[in-house]
Design a protein around this motif. Structure first.
Motif, mmCIF file in Angstrom:
data_model
loop_
_atom_site.group_PDB
_atom_site.id
_atom_site.type_symbol
_atom_site.label_atom_id
_atom_site.label_comp_id
_atom_site.label_asym_id
_atom_site.label_seq_id
_atom_site.Cartn_x
_atom_site.Cartn_y
_atom_site.Cartn_z
ATOM 1 N N ARG A 176 8.331 -53.734 -23.549
ATOM 2 C CA ARG A 176 9.035 -53.571 -23.724
ATOM 3 C C ARG A 176 9.292 -53.739 -25.682
ATOM 4 N NH1 ARG A 176 13.160 -55.842 -20.850
ATOM 5 N NH2 ARG A 176 11.894 -56.534 -18.896
ATOM 6 N N PRO A 177 9.228 -54.116 -27.076
ATOM 7 C CA PRO A 177 9.265 -54.214 -28.420
ATOM 8 C C PRO A 177 9.374 -52.531 -28.185
ATOM 9 C CG PRO A 177 8.129 -55.976 -27.910
ATOM 10 C CD PRO A 177 8.044 -55.332 -26.399
ATOM 11 N N GLU A 178 8.600 -52.420 -27.759
ATOM 12 C CA GLU A 178 8.137 -50.356 -28.219
ATOM 13 C C GLU A 178 8.832 -49.461 -26.928
ATOM 14 O OE1 GLU A 178 4.252 -50.208 -27.299
ATOM 15 O OE2 GLU A 178 3.386 -51.393 -28.927
ATOM 16 N N ARG A 179 9.703 -50.288 -26.569
ATOM 17 C CA ARG A 179 10.873 -48.722 -25.646
ATOM 18 C C ARG A 179 11.383 -48.318 -26.890
ATOM 19 N NH1 ARG A 179 11.476 -52.540 -20.032
ATOM 20 N NH2 ARG A 179 8.785 -53.126 -19.179
ATOM 21 N N THR A 180 12.069 -48.419 -27.895
ATOM 22 C CA THR A 180 13.328 -47.772 -28.535
ATOM 23 C C THR A 180 12.937 -46.082 -28.570
ATOM 24 O OG1 THR A 180 13.082 -49.748 -29.378
ATOM 25 C CG2 THR A 180 14.603 -48.472 -30.444
ATOM 26 N N ALA A 181 12.013 -45.911 -28.773
ATOM 27 C CA ALA A 181 11.937 -44.734 -28.791
ATOM 28 C C ALA A 181 11.951 -43.818 -27.585
ATOM 29 C CB ALA A 181 10.561 -44.564 -30.244
ATOM 30 N N THR A 182 10.876 -44.077 -26.858
ATOM 31 C CA THR A 182 11.671 -43.540 -25.211
ATOM 32 C C THR A 182 12.787 -44.213 -24.680
ATOM 33 O OG1 THR A 182 9.615 -44.142 -25.076
ATOM 34 C CG2 THR A 182 10.533 -43.858 -23.140
ATOM 35 N N THR A 183 13.567 -44.900 -24.976
ATOM 36 C CA THR A 183 14.859 -45.017 -24.314
ATOM 37 C C THR A 183 15.617 -44.120 -25.737
ATOM 38 O OG1 THR A 183 14.866 -47.333 -24.295
ATOM 39 C CG2 THR A 183 17.512 -46.708 -24.614
ATOM 40 N N VAL A 184 15.962 -43.667 -26.603
ATOM 41 C CA VAL A 184 16.864 -42.844 -27.308
ATOM 42 C C VAL A 184 16.257 -41.703 -26.664
ATOM 43 C CG1 VAL A 184 17.059 -41.699 -29.584
ATOM 44 C CG2 VAL A 184 16.512 -44.102 -29.206
ATOM 45 N N GLY A 185 15.584 -40.911 -26.532
ATOM 46 C CA GLY A 185 14.887 -39.653 -26.279
ATOM 47 C C GLY A 185 15.069 -39.524 -24.697
ATOM 48 N N VAL A 186 15.349 -40.832 -23.914
ATOM 49 C CA VAL A 186 15.857 -40.265 -22.988
ATOM 50 C C VAL A 186 17.344 -40.058 -22.995
ATOM 51 C CG1 VAL A 186 16.837 -41.625 -20.353
ATOM 52 C CG2 VAL A 186 14.592 -41.568 -21.649
ATOM 53 N N LEU A 187 17.869 -41.160 -23.914
ATOM 54 C CA LEU A 187 19.826 -40.468 -24.077
ATOM 55 C C LEU A 187 19.571 -39.271 -24.355
ATOM 56 C CD1 LEU A 187 20.443 -43.562 -25.604
ATOM 57 C CD2 LEU A 187 20.873 -42.993 -23.317
ATOM 58 N N ALA A 188 18.196 -38.759 -24.910
ATOM 59 C CA ALA A 188 18.390 -37.096 -25.952
ATOM 60 C C ALA A 188 19.010 -36.188 -24.350
ATOM 61 C CB ALA A 188 17.691 -36.859 -26.739
ATOM 62 N N LEU A 189 17.870 -36.752 -23.586
ATOM 63 C CA LEU A 189 17.955 -36.082 -22.429
ATOM 64 C C LEU A 189 18.828 -35.859 -21.618
ATOM 65 C CD1 LEU A 189 15.211 -33.649 -22.158
ATOM 66 C CD2 LEU A 189 14.801 -35.509 -23.376
ATOM 67 N N VAL A 190 19.340 -37.116 -21.921
ATOM 68 C CA VAL A 190 20.849 -36.905 -20.765
ATOM 69 C C VAL A 190 21.620 -35.589 -21.974
ATOM 70 C CG1 VAL A 190 22.755 -38.507 -20.377
ATOM 71 C CG2 VAL A 190 20.219 -39.016 -19.782
ATOM 72 N N ALA A 191 21.251 -36.275 -22.846
ATOM 73 C CA ALA A 191 22.907 -35.574 -23.865
ATOM 74 C C ALA A 191 22.567 -33.330 -23.395
ATOM 75 C CB ALA A 191 22.757 -35.968 -24.688
#
Length: 644
Positions: A176-191
Motif C-alpha cells: 500500500r505505501p508503494e502505490r502512489t507512483a503507480t496510481t499517478v501513472g494510471v491517472l496519466a494513462l486515463v488522461a
C-alpha cells in the motif's frame, strides 16, 4: 509535487501552441524517465528505460500525425506515404515498448502462476476498454465518417488502454505505501486515453472556451508520467506474492466481460453493424477469464497442499513438544491449547477452550502477567509487532499444587501465543542451592553469611530511640570431649539437638545461626533488645536449655555453654557487633565457663545518652566481683581455636 505538475500542465495548455506543447511534454516525460532510470538498478532501470522509449515513440507519432494533418493535400505521394509509415511505426514501437515495460514490472515478483495471472488481469481490463473503443469507432463509421482516418487515432488509444490495464493489475500487486507512483501513472494513462478518444469522437478543432481539450489531456497525462517515477514506489519491485485473493478480486474479473457484452449489445440495439474485431476481442476476454480462473484454482490447490503440509508439520512439532502452546484472543479468551497441557498441568485441552485469562494463575503473580498481556494488546491495536515478553508465574495444577511456569508471550494472527514451560524442578533446585549457600548443612540454621546480613538489616532499619538489636554469641563447653569420646555421629546429633533447643528458646522473629563448629549466635530484635535484663532473660533461658542432658542413641551427654552479649550502639557495624559479642563470650569462658557476659562499651556518638535502664555499664551480669568483658580488650577468635 503533484500540485506543481498540474500547475505546469495548465500553464503549457494556456500559453503554448498545440504543436509545441504536446511534443515538449513528450520530451519532458522521456527525459524524466531516463534520469530516474540512472538512479535505479536491475529490472527497475530496464522498466523505466522502456517507458522512456515508449513516450519518445509516442511523441514521434504525434509529430508525424500533426504533419499529415497540417499539409493535407500538399504532400507528394512518397512524402505522404513516408509520414504515414513513420506514424504507424512510431505508434507500434510505443505500443510494444510500453507493454514490454509494464510486463517486466508485473512479472518481476511472485511465482510463475501469479505473474501470468497479473498479465491476464491487465489484458482483461485493456481488452474490455479496447472493445469499447472499437465499438465507438464502428459507431462513427456507421455515421458516414471516415473510419480509416480515425484508425490512426485509435492506434494510440490501443497503447494507452493496454498500458492502463497492466498498470492497474500491477498497482494491486504492490504494498500500500508503494502505490502512489503507480496510481499517478494510471491517472496519466486515463488522461492520455481521454485525449485520444476526443480526437476520434469530437469534431475538429475540439475546443472548449478556446482550450484545446485533446491537447490539454495529452499535456496533463505526459507531465504526470514525468512526475510518477519520482514518487513513492516509483522504483519499487513487484515482490508481493499475493497468492490468496480477496473475494472482490475474484468477482472483479467478471467486470471486463460485462463491459464487452454491454458495449456490443448497445451497439447492436441502435442498429450498428458488427465486424470480426470486437467479436475476437470479446472472445479473447472470455478465454482469458477461463484461463485466469483455472490459474487461480490451480494456485489454490498448491496453496491448500502447502497449507496441509505446514499444518501437519506444525501439529507434529506442537504435539511432540513438552511446552504448552496456548493461543489467546486479544480479548483474553483461550482459542487453542496444545495436548501437552494435560501432561504439564493435568487439564484436558478441550476443557480449557473458551476460558479467560488469568488462567489458574497465582494471585501474587497476576500483575506482571496482565501487564505483559496489556502491552501486547496495545501493540496489536496500534499495528506494532514488538518483541515477545517473558513472564514467570505460578499456575495451579489440577491436583491443587502450584507449578512454576515460564512463558514467552508473542503476537499471533489470532491474538497472542503463549509458549509455556514447567520449570518447577529447576526452581526447586535453585531454592535448594540458595538454601545451602546461606544455611548450615547439618542443623539447617542460617550460616555466618546470612546471620551477618540479617544483623546488617537490623541495624539499617533501626531508628533513633528505637529498641537496639542484641546479639548473643554462644560456644558449647565440653563438646570436644563428647565428640572425641562418643564419635562424630554423636557429636553431630548433639549439635542438631542444641540447634533445636536454641530455636525453641527465642521468638519466631529472632534469628538463630550456627557460625561453625560448636559456635552459635542469636539476633534479638524488638522487645528482647530493649533492655539488657530482658536480653539476659533470653540468654539465661538459652543457657538453661543447652545445659540440660542430651539423650543420644541411648546414651546421655552433658555439655554447658558460654554466652557473650552485646547491644548495638549508634554507628556500630555488623562486624564490630559480632566481635563485641565474641569478646564477651571469650570472657565468659575465662571466668569459668557456663556463664553469661555482657559487652558494654562507651557510646560512640556524641549526643547519645543511654537511659539508666539501658544497662550500658561495665558491671558484669554474672557477679559483681568479676571483671567486665569490655575491660579485657581481647580481639575476636574463630570457632575451632578453642573447640576444634
Amino acid at each position: 509535487m503533484l500540485a506543481a505538475a498540474i500547475s505546469a500542465s495548465a500553464t503549457a495548455v494556456l500559453f503554448l501552441p498545440v504543436g509545441v506543447g504536446v511534443p515538449a511534454a513528450h520530451g519532458l516525460a522521456a527525459l524524466s524517465l531516463l534520469e530516474r532510470a540512472r538512479t535505479a538498478a536491475g529490472r527497475v532501470r530496464l522498466r523505466l528505460a522502456l517507458f522512456a522509449g515508449s513516450v519518445a515513440a509516442g511523441g514521434l507519432n504525434h509529430l508525424a500525425v500533426s504533419q499529415l494533418a497540417s499539409f493535407q493535400g500538399e504532400l507528394t505521394g512518397d512524402r505522404h506515404f513516408g509520414l504515414q509509415l513513420l506514424a504507424v511505426t512510431a505508434n507500434a514501437l510505443c505500443l510494444v515498448v510500453a507493454i514490454a515495460g509494464v510486463v517486466v514490472a508485473v512479472a518481476d515478483g511472485g511465482t510463475t502462476l501469479v505473474g501470468l495471472r497479473r498479465v491476464l488481469d491487465g489484458w482483461m481490463i485493456a481488452g474490455s476498454l479496447l472493445t469499447l473503443g472499437w465499438v465507438l469507432l464502428l459507431h462513427r463509421a456507421d455515421q458516414s465518417v471516415d473510419a480509416f482516418g480515425s484508425l490512426q487515432d485509435l492506434a494510440r488509444v490501443v497503447t494507452d488502454i493496454l498500458v492502463f490495464g497492466l498498470l492497474v493489475a500491477m498497482r494491486y500487486s504492490l504494498k500500500r505505501p508503494e502505490r502512489t507512483a503507480t496510481t499517478v501513472g494510471v491517472l496519466a494513462l486515463v488522461a492520455l486515453s481521454a485525449s485520444d478518444m476526443m480526437r476520434i469522437l469530437m469534431p475538429a478543432p475540439g475546443t472548449w472556451y478556446g482550450i484545446p481539450c485533446a491537447a490539454a489531456c495529452s499535456i496533463t497525462g505526459l507531465i504526470l508520467i514525468a512526475v510518477a517515477p519520482w514518487l513513492a514506489g516509483g522504483t519499487s519491485v513487484v515482490d508481493v506474492d499475493q497468492r490468496i485473493m480477496p473475494v472482490v478480486g475474484v468477482v472483479a474479473a467478471f467486470v471486463p466481460v460485462a463491459i464487452c457484452v454491454l458495449a456490443l449489445t448497445a451497439h447492436t440495439m441502435v442498429g450498428g453493424r458488427t465486424n470480426v474485431v470486437p467479436l475476437v476481442l470479446a472472445g479473447s476476454l472470455l478465454i482469458a477469464l477461463g484461463i485466469r480462473q483455472g490459474i487461480i484454482h490451480a494456485d489454490h490447490l498448491h496453496i491448500t497442499r502447502e497449507a496441509t503440509t505446514r499444518e501437519a508439520l506444525y501439529r507434529a512439532l506442537v504435539d511432540g513438544t513438552r511446552d504448552v502452546i496456548t493461543i489467546v484472543s486479544l480479548e483474553g479468551r483461550v482459542r487453542y491449547v496444545s495436548p501437552a497441557a494435560h501432561h504439564v498441568f493435568g487439564y484436558r485441552p478441550e476443557d480449557l477452550l473458551g476460558a479467560r485469562l488469568p488462567l489458574y494463575c497465582h494471585p501474587d503473580d497476576l500483575t506482571p502477567l496482565m501487564h505483559a498481556v496489556e502491552t501486547l494488546r496495545q501493540e496489536a491495536a496500534s499495528g506494532i509487532r514488538g518483541p515477545g515478553r517473558r513472564v514467570s508465574c505460578r499456575v495451579r495444577h489440577a491436583n491443587g499444587r502450584w507449578r512454576h511456569v515460564e512463558s514467552t508471550i508473542s503476537h499471533h494472527t489470532e491474538g497472542m501465543i503463549f509458549s509455556s514451560r514447567d520449570v518447577t524442578d529447576r526452581v526447586n533446585r535453585q531454592e535448594v542451592l540458595e538454601h545451602l549457600a546461606f544455611h548450615d548443612a547439618l542443623t539447617g540454621l542460617p550460616n555466618r553469611a546470612l546471620f551477618t546480613d540479617r544483623v546488617a538489616h537490623a541495624l539499617r532499619k533501626r531508628i533513633t530511640r528505637a529498641a537496639p538489636p542484641a546479639v548473643l554469641f554462644m560456644d558449647l563447653d565440653g563438646f570436644k570431649a563428647v565428640n572425641d569420646s562418643a564419635g562424630h555421629a554423636v557429636g553431630d546429633a548433639l549439635l542438631i539437638h542444641a540447634a533445636r533447643r536454641l530455636q525453641a528458646s527465642v521468638r519466631a522473629e529472632d534469628t538463630v545461626a550456627r557460625l561453625g563448629g560448636d559456635e552459635f549466635a542469636a539476633l534479638l530484635e524488638g522487645e528482647a533488645g530493649t533492655h539488657p535484663l530482658r536480653a539476659k532473660d533470653v540468654a539465661e533461658r538459652i543457657l538453661s536449655a543447652l545445659t540440660q542432658p542430651y539423650q543420644i542413641a541411648g546414651n546421655e551427654a552433658l555439655v554447658s555453654a558460654s554466652i557473650g552479649m552485646t547491644l548495638a550502639l549508634p554507628g556500630v557495624t555488623p562486624d564490630e557487633l559480632l566481635r563485641q559479642a565474641d569478646e564477651a563470650m571469650y570472657e565468659a569462658k575465662r571466668a569459668g565457663k557456663g556463664r553469661i557476659r555482657m559487652h558494654s562499651p562507651q557510646p560512640r556518638q556524641t549526643g547519645y545518652s543511654p537511659s539508666p535502664e539501658a544497662g550500658q555499664t561495665a558491671t558484669p551480669l554474672q557477679s559483681s566481683d568479676e571483671p567486665a568483658a569490655h575491660e579485657l580488650g581481647r580481639g575476636p577468635h574463630t570457632a575451632g581455636t578453642r573447640n576444634p
